[in-house]
Design an enzyme around this catalytic site. Structure first.
Site, mmCIF file in Angstrom:
data_model
loop_
_atom_site.group_PDB
_atom_site.id
_atom_site.type_symbol
_atom_site.label_atom_id
_atom_site.label_comp_id
_atom_site.label_asym_id
_atom_site.label_seq_id
_atom_site.Cartn_x
_atom_site.Cartn_y
_atom_site.Cartn_z
ATOM 1 N N ASP A 12 0.589 -1.229 -0.065
ATOM 2 C CA ASP A 12 0.018 0.042 -0.033
ATOM 3 C C ASP A 12 1.002 0.980 0.110
ATOM 4 O O ASP A 12 2.032 1.045 0.194
ATOM 5 C CB ASP A 12 -0.664 -0.244 1.120
ATOM 6 N N SER A 13 0.424 2.290 -0.233
ATOM 7 C CA SER A 13 0.821 3.539 -0.236
ATOM 8 C C SER A 13 1.560 3.911 1.237
ATOM 9 O O SER A 13 2.424 4.439 1.507
ATOM 10 C CB SER A 13 0.463 4.703 -0.718
ATOM 11 N N CYS A 75 -4.017 -1.706 -2.139
ATOM 12 C CA CYS A 75 -4.535 -0.115 -2.149
ATOM 13 C C CYS A 75 -5.300 0.078 -3.371
ATOM 14 O O CYS A 75 -4.991 -0.289 -4.125
ATOM 15 C CB CYS A 75 -3.034 0.539 -2.494
ATOM 16 N N GLU A 155 -3.910 8.181 8.936
ATOM 17 C CA GLU A 155 -2.283 8.075 9.019
ATOM 18 C C GLU A 155 -1.856 8.649 10.438
ATOM 19 O O GLU A 155 -0.711 8.331 10.830
ATOM 20 C CB GLU A 155 -1.452 8.545 7.820
ATOM 21 N N CYS A 192 -11.123 2.902 0.058
ATOM 22 C CA CYS A 192 -10.133 3.121 0.404
ATOM 23 C C CYS A 192 -9.285 2.313 1.719
ATOM 24 O O CYS A 192 -10.208 2.285 2.523
ATOM 25 C CB CYS A 192 -9.678 4.605 0.741
ATOM 26 N N HIS A 194 -7.338 2.795 3.891
ATOM 27 C CA HIS A 194 -7.149 3.656 5.183
ATOM 28 C C HIS A 194 -8.534 3.867 5.856
ATOM 29 O O HIS A 194 -8.499 4.011 7.250
ATOM 30 C CB HIS A 194 -6.703 4.962 4.699
HETATM 31 N N1 DGL Z 1 -4.689 3.273 1.130
HETATM 32 C C1 DGL Z 1 -4.947 3.815 -0.225
HETATM 33 C C2 DGL Z 1 -6.183 3.191 -1.031
HETATM 34 O O1 DGL Z 1 -6.765 2.386 -0.594
HETATM 35 C C3 DGL Z 1 -4.879 5.426 -0.239
HETATM 36 C C4 DGL Z 1 -3.889 6.328 0.272
HETATM 37 C C5 DGL Z 1 -3.423 7.129 -0.607
HETATM 38 O O2 DGL Z 1 -3.914 8.263 -0.890
HETATM 39 O O3 DGL Z 1 -1.953 7.154 -0.659
HETATM 40 O O4 DGL Z 1 -6.492 4.033 -2.158
#
Ligand code: DGL
Length: 274
Positions: A12-13, A75, A155, A192, A194
């Site tokens: 993931d990012s 992600c 985050e 997402c 997150h």
């Molecule tokens: N966790 C990433 C997703 O599922 C998004 C986070 C980011 O913007 O890097 O899209």
């Protein structure tokens, strides 16, 4: 030679993919997992398509070089922008994304077919969720909304409180307001990885009758099926997790502990350069 002894690679990012890791640990407890969070370049969701594809190829490439038997793109932003490219680039390695499993979860959860997807700017702009849900459920009406600020809130480990509630209201109030005329959405899809961290605040704002779903459990289930189909499943052992980050191990350990619901130490996290 079978590669069943290799770990599953997840990336993931940042920390968001840890919500998927948790589900994979629960569904595939015997598997070793290597997780990479590209925290140095987070967020991906506000970047352009070409940049996201480049970052994603680099992150995935690092895991593939280390040796993995399957890649899970934990992600949504990277899945939306780069899944076909990854599949082609790393064939015949199985590469799973989170969008199809998330779309399936929402399509099945909704009773009235009115579904709201919240995700990053890049994921919403790509339209992948809207298309994937309608493919499974042609009667669905899907509304997408980018909720950019939810990523830094998660985050930062902010799950509740007035700032979080205020942000959730600001993004979603008009859609879920009690005065909105029918048909009201009955399902909110967290597009997402997150966003599950903000679940209690989201549920409070959208109301308890709205079903909130994410892609973690369905993705883990798909990973299990894919490994089983290829004869790569491991059983009767306890898998281990390895954590990699592209920046700031201490921060990864601190916030990662919140996402995982168990304590990570700084020494559990390795620094890598892409
Ligand atoms: N966790 C990433 C997703 O599922 C998004 C986070 C980011 O913007 O890097 O899209």
């Amino acid at each position: 030679m079978k590669n069943s002894h290799l770990p599953v690679g997840l990336f993931d990012s940042g920390m968001g993919g840890l919500t998927v890791l948790k589900a994979i640990n629960a569904c595939l407890p015997a598997e070793d997992v290597t997780y990479l969070g590209d925290t140095a370049r987070l967020p991906y969701g506000t970047k352009g398509q070409e940049t996201i594809v480049r970052y994603t190829l680099q992150a995935a490439g690092r895991l593939v070089d280390m040796g993995v038997k399957m890649l899970v793109v934990a992600c949504n932003t990277a899945t939306s922008a780069a899944l076909p490219v990854l599949r082609e680039h790393f064939a015949p390695l199985p590469v799973l994304g989170v969008v199809e499993p998330g779309a399936a979860a929402a399509a099945h959860a909704s009773r009235n077919g009115q579904i709201v997807v919240i995700a990053t700017e890049a994921t919403i702009a790509s339209g992948v969720y809207q298309r994937a849900i309608v493919r499974i459920r042609p009667d669905a009406r899907v509304l997408g909304r980018a909720c950019t600020l939810f990523v830094p809130l998660a985050e930062e480990g902010w799950m509740k409180g007035p700032v979080v509630t205020g942000a959730v209201r600001r993004y979603l109030k008009d859609i879920f307001s009690p005065v909105v005329t029918a048909p009201r959405p009955d399902t909110l899809l967290l597009g997402c990885t997150h966003f599950p961290l903000l679940l209690p605040a989201l549920q409070r704002v959208v109301g308890k009758n709205v079903h909130i779903v994410d892609s973690a459990a369905t993705t883990a289930h798909c990973a299990r099926e894919e490994l089983a189909a290829r004869g790569l499943l491991r059983e009767n052992r306890t898998g281990i997790c390895r954590f990699l980050t592209t920046d700031n191990q201490a921060r990864f350990a601190r916030t990662g502990s919140l996402f995982l619901g168990r304590r990570l130490k700084c020494s559990d996290v390795e620094l890598v350069d892409l």
